[in-house]
Design a protein around this motif. Structure first.
Motif, PDB file in Angstrom:
ATOM      1  N   ARG A  43       0.935  -1.084   0.025  1.00 14.44           N
ATOM      2  CA  ARG A  43      -0.249   0.038  -0.045  1.00 14.44           C
ATOM      3  C   ARG A  43       0.886   1.287   0.037  1.00 14.44           C
ATOM      4  NH1 ARG A  43      -5.396  -1.210   3.515  1.00 14.44           N
ATOM      5  NH2 ARG A  43      -5.751   0.831   2.754  1.00 14.44           N
ATOM      6  N   GLU A  46      -1.219   3.297  -3.463  1.00 13.58           N
ATOM      7  CA  GLU A  46      -2.492   3.102  -3.209  1.00 13.58           C
ATOM      8  C   GLU A  46      -3.339   2.975  -4.522  1.00 13.58           C
ATOM      9  OE1 GLU A  46      -3.964   2.749  -0.630  1.00 13.58           O
ATOM     10  OE2 GLU A  46      -2.887   3.438   1.228  1.00 13.58           O
ATOM     11  N   GLY A  47      -4.532   2.246  -4.323  1.00 14.90           N
ATOM     12  CA  GLY A  47      -5.400   2.319  -5.432  1.00 14.90           C
ATOM     13  C   GLY A  47      -5.984   3.741  -5.873  1.00 14.90           C
ATOM     14  N   GLY A  48      -6.020   3.976  -7.085  1.00 13.68           N
ATOM     15  CA  GLY A  48      -6.265   5.165  -7.713  1.00 13.68           C
ATOM     16  C   GLY A  48      -5.119   6.130  -7.985  1.00 13.68           C
ATOM     17  N   PRO A  92      -8.163  -0.074  -7.420  1.00 19.72           N
ATOM     18  CA  PRO A  92      -8.572  -0.174  -6.077  1.00 19.72           C
ATOM     19  C   PRO A  92      -9.266  -1.401  -5.853  1.00 19.72           C
ATOM     20  CG  PRO A  92      -9.553   1.782  -6.991  1.00 19.72           C
ATOM     21  CD  PRO A  92      -8.946   1.102  -8.134  1.00 19.72           C
ATOM     22  N   SER A  94     -11.954  -3.579  -5.092  1.00 19.57           N
ATOM     23  CA  SER A  94     -13.403  -3.666  -4.957  1.00 19.57           C
ATOM     24  C   SER A  94     -14.249  -4.442  -4.029  1.00 19.57           C
ATOM     25  CB  SER A  94     -13.720  -3.743  -6.421  1.00 19.57           C
ATOM     26  OG  SER A  94     -13.631  -5.043  -6.783  1.00 19.57           O
ATOM     27  N   ARG A 179      -3.272  -6.612   0.459  1.00 22.71           N
ATOM     28  CA  ARG A 179      -3.612  -5.108   0.610  1.00 22.71           C
ATOM     29  C   ARG A 179      -4.564  -4.782   1.830  1.00 22.71           C
ATOM     30  NH1 ARG A 179      -4.702  -2.405  -5.035  1.00 22.71           N
ATOM     31  NH2 ARG A 179      -5.748  -4.274  -5.583  1.00 22.71           N
TER      32      ARG A 179
END
Length: 234
Positions: A43, A46-48, A92, A94, A179
């Protein structure tokens, strides 16, 4: 006249120490792959977040060609989405992915824990070592190391089934779950002791040679992880 005595043999000179061959560094694409994958799973990315080829090439110290190769591999694993001339988006986690990972973990782990019965002494000893390692990590507050030992505990049972396809699938599943794992333990500190108790329950069932109890223990353990991830359990 007595024959001359043979002259003593000269002492053998000590053999020159052998220098171990220098290990070749891993290929550039592999270095980029590990760098990005560890960043996503731990992480740091990060997602995005959008990763660019130039930034990654500079961070690892390689050209852009191996970066592209590594990003393609990570896209096939479902961690990134490539956008030509822009970079790679860290996907990310989901709700659907979480549900799919947990469901597949249950299928794999229930099957393999049944196959582990009767468990050989070497497997039981290794699992006991890993439970003890988790407890030591928890005691010093190293939750990342505890998650690693947790993963090894389950992976040992999966590997014992002897199905290499399942082993590779399981590794990918745990990569995707990593994650969320450490974040969950930080958010639910009481979960640390419960996880240790549940692993002990699985181990005890294997020691007793009870396949159905072991499968039920795995089902309860993984099911509680699913509840935590969904925010419905403790």
């Amino acid at each position: 006249m007595p024959a001359p005595s043979p002259s003593p043999a000269a002492p053998a000179s000590p053999a020159a120490p052998t220098t171990p061959p220098a290990q070749k560094p891993p290929p550039a694409a592999d270095r980029v792959y590990r760098h990005v994958k560890e960043g996503v799973l731990e992480r740091r990315y990060e997602g995005g977040v959008l990763l660019t080829e130039g930034e990654l090439a500079e961070a690892v110290g390689v050209s852009r060609t191996p970066v592209r190769e590594a990003l393609l591999r990570l896209e096939t694993e479902g961690l990134l989405k490539l956008y030509p001339k822009k970079g790679a988006l860290v996907l990310p986690v989901s709700a659907q992915e979480i549900a799919d990972v947990i469901e597949t973990r249950l299928l794999v782990e229930e099957f393999t824990v049944r196959r582990a019965v009767p468990a050989p002494p070497a497997l039981l000893e290794r699992l006991a070592e890993l439970v003890a390692e988790q407890r030591r990590c928890a005691g010093r507050g190293d939750l990342a190391a505890m998650m690693h030992a947790d993963r090894c505990f389950h992976a040992e049972i999966v590997r014992h089934a002897g199905n290499q396809i399942l082993c590779r699938l399981y590794d990918q599943l745990r990569d995707r779950q990593l994650r969320m794992g450490v974040a969950l333990l930080h958010a639910h500190p009481d979960r640390v002791e419960r996880s240790l108790a549940e692993h002990t329950e699985i181990l005890d069932a294997l020691r007793c040679g009870d396949a159905e109890t072991a499968a039920a223990a795995v089902r309860g353990h993984v099911g509680r992880v699913a509840e935590l991830v969904r925010g419905t359990g403790r």
